[in-house]
Motif scaffolding. Sequence first.
Motif, short mmCIF file in Angstrom:
data_model
loop_
_atom_site.label_atom_id
_atom_site.label_comp_id
_atom_site.label_asym_id
_atom_site.label_seq_id
_atom_site.Cartn_x
_atom_site.Cartn_y
_atom_site.Cartn_z
N ALA A 61 0.83 -1.23 0.17
CA ALA A 61 0.04 0.12 0.02
C ALA A 61 0.84 1.24 -0.03
O ALA A 61 0.52 2.26 -0.50
CB ALA A 61 -1.04 0.05 1.24
N ILE A 62 2.32 1.22 0.61
CA ILE A 62 3.00 2.26 0.65
C ILE A 62 3.39 2.66 -0.96
O ILE A 62 3.41 3.52 -1.22
CB ILE A 62 4.02 1.99 1.62
CG1 ILE A 62 3.55 2.26 3.01
CG2 ILE A 62 5.28 3.18 1.62
CD1 ILE A 62 4.55 1.73 4.19
N GLY A 63 3.70 1.73 -1.51
CA GLY A 63 4.16 1.70 -2.97
C GLY A 63 3.07 2.20 -3.81
O GLY A 63 3.43 3.15 -4.53
N VAL A 64 1.83 1.66 -3.40
CA VAL A 64 0.70 2.19 -4.30
C VAL A 64 0.52 3.81 -4.06
O VAL A 64 0.20 4.45 -4.92
CB VAL A 64 -0.55 1.63 -4.12
CG1 VAL A 64 -1.83 2.05 -4.77
CG2 VAL A 64 -0.13 -0.09 -4.65
N MET A 65 0.68 3.93 -2.64
CA MET A 65 0.48 5.54 -2.21
C MET A 65 1.39 6.48 -2.88
O MET A 65 1.11 7.38 -3.38
CB MET A 65 0.56 5.42 -0.78
CG MET A 65 0.62 6.81 -0.18
SD MET A 65 0.91 7.12 1.75
CE MET A 65 2.70 6.40 1.67
N THR A 66 2.67 5.99 -2.86
CA THR A 66 3.82 6.77 -3.54
C THR A 66 3.56 6.97 -5.03
O THR A 66 3.71 8.03 -5.72
CB THR A 66 5.12 5.98 -3.37
OG1 THR A 66 5.24 5.66 -1.86
CG2 THR A 66 6.13 6.80 -4.00
N ALA A 67 2.91 5.97 -5.95
CA ALA A 67 3.01 5.98 -7.15
C ALA A 67 1.51 7.10 -7.45
O ALA A 67 1.61 7.64 -8.40
CB ALA A 67 2.64 4.67 -7.81
N ILE A 68 0.70 6.91 -6.61
CA ILE A 68 -0.53 8.07 -6.53
C ILE A 68 0.16 9.28 -6.60
O ILE A 68 -0.32 10.01 -7.38
CB ILE A 68 -1.50 7.67 -5.56
CG1 ILE A 68 -2.29 6.33 -5.75
CG2 ILE A 68 -2.66 8.61 -5.53
CD1 ILE A 68 -3.30 6.01 -4.73
N GLY A 69 0.63 9.48 -5.52
CA GLY A 69 1.20 10.82 -5.14
C GLY A 69 2.33 11.18 -6.20
O GLY A 69 2.65 12.79 -6.47
N GLU A 70 3.06 10.38 -6.91
CA GLU A 70 3.99 10.94 -7.86
C GLU A 70 3.50 11.05 -9.35
O GLU A 70 3.81 12.00 -9.83
CB GLU A 70 5.28 9.70 -7.94
CG GLU A 70 5.93 9.75 -6.68
CD GLU A 70 7.06 11.18 -6.53
OE1 GLU A 70 6.93 11.77 -7.41
OE2 GLU A 70 7.61 11.21 -5.29
N SER A 71 2.51 10.05 -9.60
CA SER A 71 2.20 10.08 -10.92
C SER A 71 0.61 10.00 -11.22
O SER A 71 0.20 9.72 -12.32
CB SER A 71 2.70 9.03 -11.78
OG SER A 71 2.44 7.96 -11.27
N SER A 72 0.03 9.86 -10.27
CA SER A 72 -1.49 9.42 -10.31
C SER A 72 -1.48 8.18 -11.04
O SER A 72 -2.69 7.74 -11.69
CB SER A 72 -2.46 10.65 -11.14
OG SER A 72 -2.41 11.71 -10.38
#
Length: 201
Positions: A91-102
């Motif tokens: 989930a931290i990985g997914v959260m980061t990808a949302i924050g970086e590139s949507s």
Amino acid sequence: MEGIAAVQARVAAIQGTMAQLAPARVAAPATAATSTSAPAATGADFAAALTQAVDATALPTVDGFTPEQVANAAAVVEAGRGMGLSLRDQAIGVMTAIGESSLRVVDHGDAAGPDSRGLFQQRDNGAWGTYADRMDPTRSAQSFYRVLATVDGRDRMEPTIVAHTVQRNADPQHYARSWDAAVRLVARITGSTPAQVTAAR
């Protein structure tokens, strides 16, 4: 868990598509002999081809996210699962990808990082692999997770601080706003409950 087989099938299809598309995506610079050939695909072409090439019905629909975004989240989840990381780490990985590139494989950076690319907006500094690696959802996620796995005590840290430790974003709280959405995505993709996703191990 319910849904994991669909994720695995989806990621296998994504990886097969990547193998077909990547050589065209990372074309050598044009020379006098090749300058009249068709131009290499753009990042947008790459993402569109990837989305069209894989059956979107293999994954759940998630309100607020397109099939492309869910597919990219699934690739991030599967990369973490394959490396033995917890649902919370995923989930931290997914959260980061949302924050970086949507959750889109973007082929451009920003003022802070003009050479940043991909789901995680990874820089062209040698730490995150080749251009092809950074544009590949699975390989870019694996690069992210390799650094995340070295963060001692991360299960006791706020998720946004873990992501910041890996990404070195200017604002340590930048990712916090994406945490709930990431938990929801991971829960839907893996067939878990939000409580299972957020539990430290």
